[in-house]
Design a protein around this motif. Sequence first.
Motif, PDB file in Angstrom:
ATOM      1  N   ALA A 124      -0.220   6.582   2.163  1.00 56.37           N
ATOM      2  CA  ALA A 124      -0.217   5.231   2.732  1.00 56.37           C
ATOM      3  C   ALA A 124       1.194   4.663   2.805  1.00 56.37           C
ATOM      4  O   ALA A 124       1.570   4.033   3.802  1.00 56.37           O
ATOM      5  CB  ALA A 124      -1.111   4.319   1.895  1.00 56.37           C
ATOM      6  N   VAL A 125       1.988   4.893   1.767  1.00 55.64           N
ATOM      7  CA  VAL A 125       3.366   4.394   1.771  1.00 55.64           C
ATOM      8  C   VAL A 125       4.202   5.100   2.842  1.00 55.64           C
ATOM      9  O   VAL A 125       4.967   4.457   3.588  1.00 55.64           O
ATOM     10  CB  VAL A 125       3.990   4.574   0.378  1.00 55.64           C
ATOM     11  N   CYS A 126       4.063   6.413   2.958  1.00 54.78           N
ATOM     12  CA  CYS A 126       4.822   7.162   3.967  1.00 54.78           C
ATOM     13  C   CYS A 126       4.416   6.753   5.386  1.00 54.78           C
ATOM     14  O   CYS A 126       5.270   6.549   6.262  1.00 54.78           O
ATOM     15  CB  CYS A 126       4.625   8.661   3.763  1.00 54.78           C
ATOM     16  N   ILE A 176      -3.020   1.239  10.782  1.00 56.23           N
ATOM     17  CA  ILE A 176      -4.453   1.252  10.474  1.00 56.23           C
ATOM     18  C   ILE A 176      -4.790   2.440   9.568  1.00 56.23           C
ATOM     19  O   ILE A 176      -5.545   2.308   8.596  1.00 56.23           O
ATOM     20  CB  ILE A 176      -5.269   1.293  11.777  1.00 56.23           C
ATOM     21  N   LEU A 177      -4.217   3.608   9.881  1.00 55.57           N
ATOM     22  CA  LEU A 177      -4.448   4.782   9.043  1.00 55.57           C
ATOM     23  C   LEU A 177      -3.872   4.592   7.639  1.00 55.57           C
ATOM     24  O   LEU A 177      -4.487   4.993   6.636  1.00 55.57           O
ATOM     25  CB  LEU A 177      -3.833   6.010   9.713  1.00 55.57           C
ATOM     26  N   SER A 178      -2.710   3.939   7.544  1.00 56.10           N
ATOM     27  CA  SER A 178      -2.120   3.657   6.231  1.00 56.10           C
ATOM     28  C   SER A 178      -3.015   2.727   5.419  1.00 56.10           C
ATOM     29  O   SER A 178      -3.233   2.937   4.217  1.00 56.10           O
ATOM     30  CB  SER A 178      -0.734   3.030   6.425  1.00 56.10           C
ATOM     31  N   GLY A 179      -3.545   1.696   6.073  1.00 54.43           N
ATOM     32  CA  GLY A 179      -4.443   0.791   5.374  1.00 54.43           C
ATOM     33  C   GLY A 179      -5.718   1.469   4.907  1.00 54.43           C
ATOM     34  O   GLY A 179      -6.214   1.199   3.808  1.00 54.43           O
ATOM     35  N   LEU A 180      -6.246   2.367   5.723  1.00 52.28           N
ATOM     36  CA  LEU A 180      -7.453   3.092   5.332  1.00 52.28           C
ATOM     37  C   LEU A 180      -7.194   4.007   4.135  1.00 52.28           C
ATOM     38  O   LEU A 180      -8.041   4.139   3.244  1.00 52.28           O
ATOM     39  CB  LEU A 180      -7.988   3.898   6.511  1.00 52.28           C
ATOM     40  N   CYS A 181      -6.017   4.637   4.105  1.00 55.34           N
ATOM     41  CA  CYS A 181      -5.670   5.486   2.958  1.00 55.34           C
ATOM     42  C   CYS A 181      -5.577   4.664   1.675  1.00 55.34           C
ATOM     43  O   CYS A 181      -6.103   5.058   0.623  1.00 55.34           O
ATOM     44  CB  CYS A 181      -4.348   6.206   3.223  1.00 55.34           C
ATOM     45  N   ALA A 202      -4.915  -5.388 -12.003  1.00 51.12           N
ATOM     46  CA  ALA A 202      -4.321  -6.169 -10.917  1.00 51.12           C
ATOM     47  C   ALA A 202      -3.850  -5.293  -9.765  1.00 51.12           C
ATOM     48  O   ALA A 202      -3.843  -5.722  -8.607  1.00 51.12           O
ATOM     49  CB  ALA A 202      -3.148  -6.993 -11.461  1.00 51.12           C
ATOM     50  N   ALA A 203      -3.449  -4.062 -10.046  1.00 50.78           N
ATOM     51  CA  ALA A 203      -2.935  -3.190  -8.992  1.00 50.78           C
ATOM     52  C   ALA A 203      -3.995  -2.890  -7.939  1.00 50.78           C
ATOM     53  O   ALA A 203      -3.671  -2.734  -6.750  1.00 50.78           O
ATOM     54  CB  ALA A 203      -2.425  -1.884  -9.598  1.00 50.78           C
ATOM     55  N   LEU A 204      -5.252  -2.813  -8.322  1.00 50.70           N
ATOM     56  CA  LEU A 204      -6.311  -2.531  -7.358  1.00 50.70           C
ATOM     57  C   LEU A 204      -6.469  -3.671  -6.359  1.00 50.70           C
ATOM     58  O   LEU A 204      -6.618  -3.440  -5.155  1.00 50.70           O
ATOM     59  CB  LEU A 204      -7.629  -2.277  -8.095  1.00 50.70           C
ATOM     60  N   PHE A 205      -6.417  -4.904  -6.847  1.00 47.84           N
ATOM     61  CA  PHE A 205      -6.550  -6.053  -5.954  1.00 47.84           C
ATOM     62  C   PHE A 205      -5.332  -6.174  -5.024  1.00 47.84           C
ATOM     63  O   PHE A 205      -5.467  -6.546  -3.856  1.00 47.84           O
ATOM     64  CB  PHE A 205      -6.731  -7.329  -6.773  1.00 47.84           C
ATOM     65  N   ILE A 206      -4.149  -5.853  -5.548  1.00 49.33           N
ATOM     66  CA  ILE A 206      -2.954  -5.858  -4.698  1.00 49.33           C
ATOM     67  C   ILE A 206      -3.069  -4.777  -3.625  1.00 49.33           C
ATOM     68  O   ILE A 206      -2.720  -4.996  -2.461  1.00 49.33           O
ATOM     69  CB  ILE A 206      -1.692  -5.651  -5.560  1.00 49.33           C
ATOM     70  N   GLY A 207      -3.566  -3.607  -3.998  1.00 51.05           N
ATOM     71  CA  GLY A 207      -3.735  -2.539  -3.019  1.00 51.05           C
ATOM     72  C   GLY A 207      -4.761  -2.880  -1.953  1.00 51.05           C
ATOM     73  O   GLY A 207      -4.559  -2.591  -0.768  1.00 51.05           O
ATOM     74  N   TRP A 208      -5.863  -3.513  -2.342  1.00 45.18           N
ATOM     75  CA  TRP A 208      -6.855  -3.926  -1.353  1.00 45.18           C
ATOM     76  C   TRP A 208      -6.298  -4.976  -0.397  1.00 45.18           C
ATOM     77  O   TRP A 208      -6.549  -4.930   0.812  1.00 45.18           O
ATOM     78  CB  TRP A 208      -8.090  -4.473  -2.066  1.00 45.18           C
ATOM     79  N   ALA A 209      -5.534  -5.922  -0.932  1.00 45.84           N
ATOM     80  CA  ALA A 209      -4.937  -6.949  -0.084  1.00 45.84           C
ATOM     81  C   ALA A 209      -3.936  -6.339   0.900  1.00 45.84           C
ATOM     82  O   ALA A 209      -3.926  -6.671   2.094  1.00 45.84           O
ATOM     83  CB  ALA A 209      -4.260  -8.013  -0.944  1.00 45.84           C
ATOM     84  N   GLY A 210      -3.079  -5.440   0.401  1.00 41.20           N
ATOM     85  CA  GLY A 210      -2.116  -4.794   1.291  1.00 41.20           C
ATOM     86  C   GLY A 210      -2.783  -3.945   2.356  1.00 41.20           C
ATOM     87  O   GLY A 210      -2.360  -3.932   3.519  1.00 41.20           O
ATOM     88  N   ALA A 211      -3.852  -3.234   1.988  1.00 39.75           N
ATOM     89  CA  ALA A 211      -4.574  -2.428   2.968  1.00 39.75           C
ATOM     90  C   ALA A 211      -5.210  -3.290   4.044  1.00 39.75           C
ATOM     91  O   ALA A 211      -5.189  -2.949   5.241  1.00 39.75           O
ATOM     92  CB  ALA A 211      -5.641  -1.597   2.264  1.00 39.75           C
ATOM     93  N   SER A 212      -5.755  -4.440   3.655  1.00 42.33           N
ATOM     94  CA  SER A 212      -6.358  -5.349   4.642  1.00 42.33           C
ATOM     95  C   SER A 212      -5.311  -5.880   5.613  1.00 42.33           C
ATOM     96  O   SER A 212      -5.555  -5.957   6.821  1.00 42.33           O
ATOM     97  CB  SER A 212      -7.048  -6.508   3.916  1.00 42.33           C
ATOM     98  N   LEU A 213      -4.136  -6.234   5.108  1.00 37.85           N
ATOM     99  CA  LEU A 213      -3.073  -6.727   5.987  1.00 37.85           C
ATOM    100  C   LEU A 213      -2.614  -5.643   6.959  1.00 37.85           C
ATOM    101  O   LEU A 213      -2.356  -5.919   8.137  1.00 37.85           O
ATOM    102  CB  LEU A 213      -1.893  -7.227   5.150  1.00 37.85           C
ATOM    103  N   CYS A 214      -2.501  -4.411   6.482  1.00 37.81           N
ATOM    104  CA  CYS A 214      -2.089  -3.312   7.374  1.00 37.81           C
ATOM    105  C   CYS A 214      -3.125  -3.080   8.467  1.00 37.81           C
ATOM    106  O   CYS A 214      -2.768  -2.879   9.646  1.00 37.81           O
ATOM    107  CB  CYS A 214      -1.896  -2.033   6.561  1.00 37.81           C
ATOM    108  N   ILE A 215      -4.395  -3.116   8.124  1.00 31.39           N
ATOM    109  CA  ILE A 215      -5.443  -2.887   9.125  1.00 31.39           C
ATOM    110  C   ILE A 215      -5.488  -4.025  10.135  1.00 31.39           C
ATOM    111  O   ILE A 215      -5.592  -3.804  11.353  1.00 31.39           O
ATOM    112  CB  ILE A 215      -6.803  -2.714   8.420  1.00 31.39           C
TER     113      ILE A 215
END
Length: 228
Positions: free
Chosen positions: A86-88, A125-130, A160-173
């Motif tokens: 996802a980062v790459c 979108i693919l990064s957010g899904l990952c 807390a890292a899980l919620f941050i990851g979900w938020a970042g994935a939603s923004l990317c999508i």
Amino acid sequence: MASTSAEIVAFLLTISGWVLVSSTLPTDYWKVSSIDGTVITTATFWANLWKTCVTDSTGVSNCKDFPSMLALDGYIQACRGLMISAVCLGFFGSVFGLIGMKCTKIGGSDQTKAKIACLAGLIFILSGLCSMTGCSLYANRITSEFFDPSYIAQKYELGAALFIGWAGASLCIIGGSIFCFSIAENSKSSRRGYAYNGATSVMSSRTKVHSSVPDKTPPKHFDKNAYV
């Protein structure tokens, strides 16, 4: 102008999401558990994708790195691969998005920039899904162990890292979808403008042809009693 504003909003959303997803990798609290005393918390257990630690009431932490990558649980290996992917993907998406935006001076013609921007949206979108898949997989393991009555080891809760990851994935999508929709609107508007210009050009050419042909109708002669 509207499409340019949409591209800027999409770029800001995707960059923010990519930063949030990247920040989850060094974040400590992927899962956390605490042992409470009568007055204060005596110990806090927490872990991430790289190590597991315990912090006592004085704030001193003792950590232990995972000894071997091949000896790790499958879900941790899968989460590592998904989050790094996802980062790459977010990095390459940000580069393509910057090149494909209309407000930049690089990228070639408008059609080429539109294709590059659409590619950037798909990458985000693919990064957010990952990222969404990796965080959900880790959270599913925590919840399944927590609600399993036969599991007697230390039980953890969501960090807390899980919620941050979900938020970042939603923004990317969301940002990647705005990129794709803005490109689709641009293509539709360009096609409509081309059809309209073609029609006007045809009408103008027909008008010129009719105006250039001399009128061969013989003039009518009326005698003096024509209007009586």
